[in-house]
Design an enzyme around this catalytic site. Structure first.
Site, PDB file in Angstrom:
ATOM      1  N   HIS A   1       0.540  -1.056   0.051  1.00 38.15           N
ATOM      2  CA  HIS A   1      -0.226  -0.217  -0.567  1.00 38.15           C
ATOM      3  C   HIS A   1       1.245   0.714  -0.505  1.00 38.15           C
ATOM      4  CE1 HIS A   1      -3.882  -1.470   0.709  1.00 38.15           C
ATOM      5  NE2 HIS A   1      -3.133  -2.837   1.432  1.00 38.15           N
TER       6      HIS A   1
ATOM      7  N   ASP B   1       3.336   9.396  -0.149  1.00 32.51           N
ATOM      8  CA  ASP B   1       2.374   8.712   0.096  1.00 32.51           C
ATOM      9  C   ASP B   1       2.308   7.608  -1.354  1.00 32.51           C
ATOM     10  OD1 ASP B   1       0.150   8.214   1.452  1.00 32.51           O
ATOM     11  OD2 ASP B   1      -0.186  10.663   1.707  1.00 32.51           O
TER      12      ASP B   1
HETATM   13  P1  ADQ Z   1      -2.878   5.959   4.642  1.00 35.80           P
HETATM   14  O1  ADQ Z   1      -1.518   6.694   5.219  1.00 35.80           O
HETATM   15  O2  ADQ Z   1      -3.762   6.153   6.159  1.00 35.80           O
HETATM   16  O3  ADQ Z   1      -3.355   4.847   4.175  1.00 35.80           O
HETATM   17  P2  ADQ Z   1      -5.026   7.707   2.793  1.00 35.80           P
HETATM   18  O4  ADQ Z   1      -4.979   6.725   1.935  1.00 35.80           O
HETATM   19  O5  ADQ Z   1      -4.676   9.245   2.798  1.00 35.80           O
HETATM   20  O6  ADQ Z   1      -3.446   7.231   4.352  1.00 35.80           O
HETATM   21  O7  ADQ Z   1      -5.892   7.305   3.711  1.00 35.80           O
HETATM   22  C1  ADQ Z   1      -6.743   7.357   4.630  1.00 35.80           C
HETATM   23  C2  ADQ Z   1      -7.837   7.639   5.429  1.00 35.80           C
HETATM   24  O8  ADQ Z   1      -7.889   8.058   6.593  1.00 35.80           O
HETATM   25  C3  ADQ Z   1      -8.660   8.135   4.572  1.00 35.80           C
HETATM   26  O9  ADQ Z   1     -10.150   7.132   4.039  1.00 35.80           O
HETATM   27  C4  ADQ Z   1      -9.538   9.416   5.865  1.00 35.80           C
HETATM   28  O10 ADQ Z   1      -9.930  10.029   4.873  1.00 35.80           O
HETATM   29  C5  ADQ Z   1      -9.354   8.978   6.948  1.00 35.80           C
HETATM   30  N1  ADQ Z   1      -9.211   9.700   7.452  1.00 35.80           N
HETATM   31  C6  ADQ Z   1      -7.832  10.406   7.963  1.00 35.80           C
HETATM   32  N2  ADQ Z   1      -7.940  11.383   8.858  1.00 35.80           N
HETATM   33  C7  ADQ Z   1      -9.811  11.540   9.680  1.00 35.80           C
HETATM   34  C8  ADQ Z   1     -10.116  11.381  10.338  1.00 35.80           C
HETATM   35  N3  ADQ Z   1      -9.636  12.614  11.321  1.00 35.80           N
HETATM   36  N4  ADQ Z   1     -11.221  11.137  10.790  1.00 35.80           N
HETATM   37  C9  ADQ Z   1     -11.456  10.160   9.662  1.00 35.80           C
HETATM   38  N5  ADQ Z   1     -11.158   9.499   8.854  1.00 35.80           N
HETATM   39  C10 ADQ Z   1     -10.102   9.589   8.696  1.00 35.80           C
HETATM   40  C11 ADQ Z   1      -2.292   4.009   3.130  1.00 35.80           C
HETATM   41  C12 ADQ Z   1      -1.534   4.536   2.818  1.00 35.80           C
HETATM   42  C13 ADQ Z   1      -1.567   5.517   1.645  1.00 35.80           C
HETATM   43  C14 ADQ Z   1      -2.504   4.214   0.444  1.00 35.80           C
HETATM   44  C15 ADQ Z   1      -4.049   4.224   1.678  1.00 35.80           C
HETATM   45  C16 ADQ Z   1      -4.436   2.777   0.830  1.00 35.80           C
HETATM   46  O11 ADQ Z   1      -0.247   5.844   2.787  1.00 35.80           O
HETATM   47  O12 ADQ Z   1      -0.950   5.905   0.406  1.00 35.80           O
HETATM   48  O13 ADQ Z   1      -3.438   5.781  -0.078  1.00 35.80           O
HETATM   49  O14 ADQ Z   1      -2.867   3.606   2.609  1.00 35.80           O
HETATM   50  O15 ADQ Z   1      -4.150   1.826   0.063  1.00 35.80           O
END
Ligand code: ADQ
Length: 523
Positions: A154, A363
């Site tokens: 991921h 990311d």
């Molecule tokens: P993450 O590093 O967790 O994922 P991301 O892809 O942005 O990063 O996903 C974060 C998720 O958490 C989003 O769905 C977001 O809405 C949710 N989130 C963040 N802050 C929040 C809050 N305050 N309240 C509720 N929800 C919140 C890892 C990798 C990424 C990759 C994903 C999926 O680091 O690069 O995109 O996996 O493969």
């Protein structure tokens, strides 16, 4: 075929949990339901018992095991999050390697393999997720498991040159050959990973598959997406229902514009640099002071790792300093909120924000960028400012693409986004929406599982829909041109949704969707 999913953490759904808005965990559950399945991993509990516990929910068995304190320290906090996470995000300076952590990491993977192997049936297809579990397939093979096994990474995969700074990296990379399919987010990640196998392990690559010893492994990019339609509905419903956090935010803003950032509190997300860029924007454009505010939502994660505690402190310090320097008695330029919100509240906040500021230093993909686009009002959309180092930038070339290391560039992009004429905002939004819709989470699970099962993959060798800022005509540009000419699908859906809402069921579905509070796997 039965599907077996393995991830570091497993969250067992509540027995009464309703159908929820899409996301990775939900999409995987749906795939498991469809095929009948098993989801295996750590319960999140740290204790001495370490007994495997099984829970049945519909068609799916959840099998979870606890970690001992020593295992959590070495496997999870140590090697996974203090060594692999930083190095995979190109942060050599933050990478801390301890042999004992690496041994603990291998030990947990060995134990997981031992516990899982006994549950595997001959027709199972096994799908392993993320960097905590890279050697798991090799351990399963050692125990005689011959099923098809896939891995999805991921987070970014760095260049061979970067990865070799990690002791034992060649040994670790070699274990990837135990998989039939290795999926990554972008073509750059795929290229880097193949280079690692070739340069560090002496593998041969024929343009499609990597051959190492007797094994052949396919390596491909599968850019992960979101459930666009579910998220769009959620955002529209949230605004209609004026959910509390949204109403409070709007009331406190008055006529001011909103710039939003949403991230786990993690150094890879560039939160401190983003706050500085917003400060720079206000210094460079004093006429904007008092007219716009930044809301940064950043719930803490991994607080046991010292770098995360330091980031927590730094983000408070930078926001406090900028507010003191630039604020007025009736205007606070930056608000940092460190808690998680419901999907409904988040979706509504995205929709209310004129600018989505998504500026990670690195990311894998970044789902927030896609959620921000999905949540916009097609008739008056906001503008996405996106780091070129997010995997999402490879698809979302119609966002304002920035270098997050260049504070001035990000500051100017904020200014451009706020001043952008509506016609250009709509044109960019339509192109972006089309791309995220064409490569949603269901597309992703289907493509991956078809490829893992050895079936032909629908999309052209999983060429992800959309391409970043290239000058030549690209699928994204063609899509953009097409959508600019036609009535957009989101706009049409918006009308359908209004009918839904007045009829009742649409609203009901949307609010049920709001119950899901996290999209990605728990890390
Ligand atoms: P993450 O590093 O967790 O994922 P991301 O892809 O942005 O990063 O996903 C974060 C998720 O958490 C989003 O769905 C977001 O809405 C949710 N989130 C963040 N802050 C929040 C809050 N305050 N309240 C509720 N929800 C919140 C890892 C990798 C990424 C990759 C994903 C999926 O680091 O690069 O995109 O996996 O493969």
């Amino acid at each position: 075929m039965r599907l077996v999913v393995v991830s570091n953490r497993v969250t067992i759904p509540d027995r009464h949990e309703k159908a929820t808005a899409g996301g990775l965990a939900v999409a995987l559950r749906e795939a498991l339901e469809r095929h009948g399945g098993l989801w295996f991993g750590w319960s999140g509990v740290v204790g001495a018992a370490r007994q495997l516990r099984e829970t049945q929910r519909g068609n799916v068995t959840y099998a979870v095991t606890d970690l001992s304190e020593a295992e959590r320290e070495s496997y999870y906090l140590g090697f996974s999050n203090r060594a692999l996470w930083p190095i995979m995000h190109y942060r050599l300076g933050l990478t801390e390697f301890q042999r004992s952590d690496y041994m603990g990491y291998l030990g947990v993977n060995r134990r997981f393999a031992r516990e899982l192997a006994g549950m595997i049936r001959p027709d199972d297809v096994i799908w392993i997720h993320d960097y905590h579990l890279i050697p798991l397939a090799a351990e399963l093979r050692r125990r005689g498991v011959t099923n098809r096994i896939g891995y999805f990474h991921h987070i970014p995969w760095p260049s061979a040159d970067t990865l070799t700074a990690l002791p034992f990296s060649a040994t670790l990379v070699r274990t990837l050959a135990a998989y039939d399919l290795v999926g990554v987010q972008t073509r750059l990640d795929a290229r880097n990973l193949v280079d690692c196998l070739v340069m560090l392990c002496g593998a041969k690559f024929d343009g499609r598959r990597v051959r190492l010893g007797l094994r052949e492994t396919a390596v491909r990019a599968f850019p992960i997406g979101i459930d666009v339609e579910a998220f769009r509905r959620l955002a529209a419903a949230s605004v209609r229902q004026a959910a509390t956090p949204l109403r409070a935010t709007r009331e406190s803003l008055g006529e001011r514009k909103l710039v939003i950032g949403v991230d786990r509190l993690d150094y890879s997300k560039g939160i401190v640099q983003r706050l500085e860029a917003f400060g720079q924007f206000l210094r460079s454009h004093p006429e904007e002071r008092g007219r716009v505010g930044l809301l940064q939502i950043a719930p803490p994660s991994r607080s046991d790792v010292p770098e995360y505690a330091e980031l927590d402190r730094m983000s408070d310090e930078v926001a406090g300093r900028l507010n003191a320097q630039l604020g007025e008695f009736d205007w606070t330029p930056i608000r940092v909120v460190k808690k998680a919100y419901s999907r409904t509240a988040l979706a509504g906040l995205y929709r209310s924000a004129q600018v989505g500021l998504v500026t990670p230093m690195r990311d894998g993909m970044n789902l927030v960028a896609k959620e921000y686009v999905a949540a916009q009002n097609p008739a008056d959309p906001g503008v996405l400012v996106l780091s070129r180092f997010a995997g999402a930038a490879q698809q979302l070339g119609e966002a304002l693409i920035v270098n997050p290391y260049d504070t001035h560039e990000v500051a100017e992009a904020i200014r451009t986004a706020l001043a952008m004429p509506k016609s250009e905002r709509i044109r960019r939004f339509e192109a972006l929406y089309q791309i995220i819709e064409a490569s949603g989470i269901h597309w992703w699970t289907r493509c991956y599982l078809e490829a893992l099962a050895g079936e032909p993959v629908a999309a052209e060798d999983v060429e992800p829909p959309g391409k970043a800022g290239a000058k030549a005509e690209t699928p994204a540009r063609r899509a953009g041109a097409r959508s600019a000419r036609s009535t957009t699908r989101p706009a049409a859906q918006e009308r359908g949704e209004a009918r839904d809402a007045s009829a009742g069921p649409g609203r009901k579905r949307a609010s049920a969707a709001g119950e899901a509070s996290h999209l990605t796997l728990v890390r």
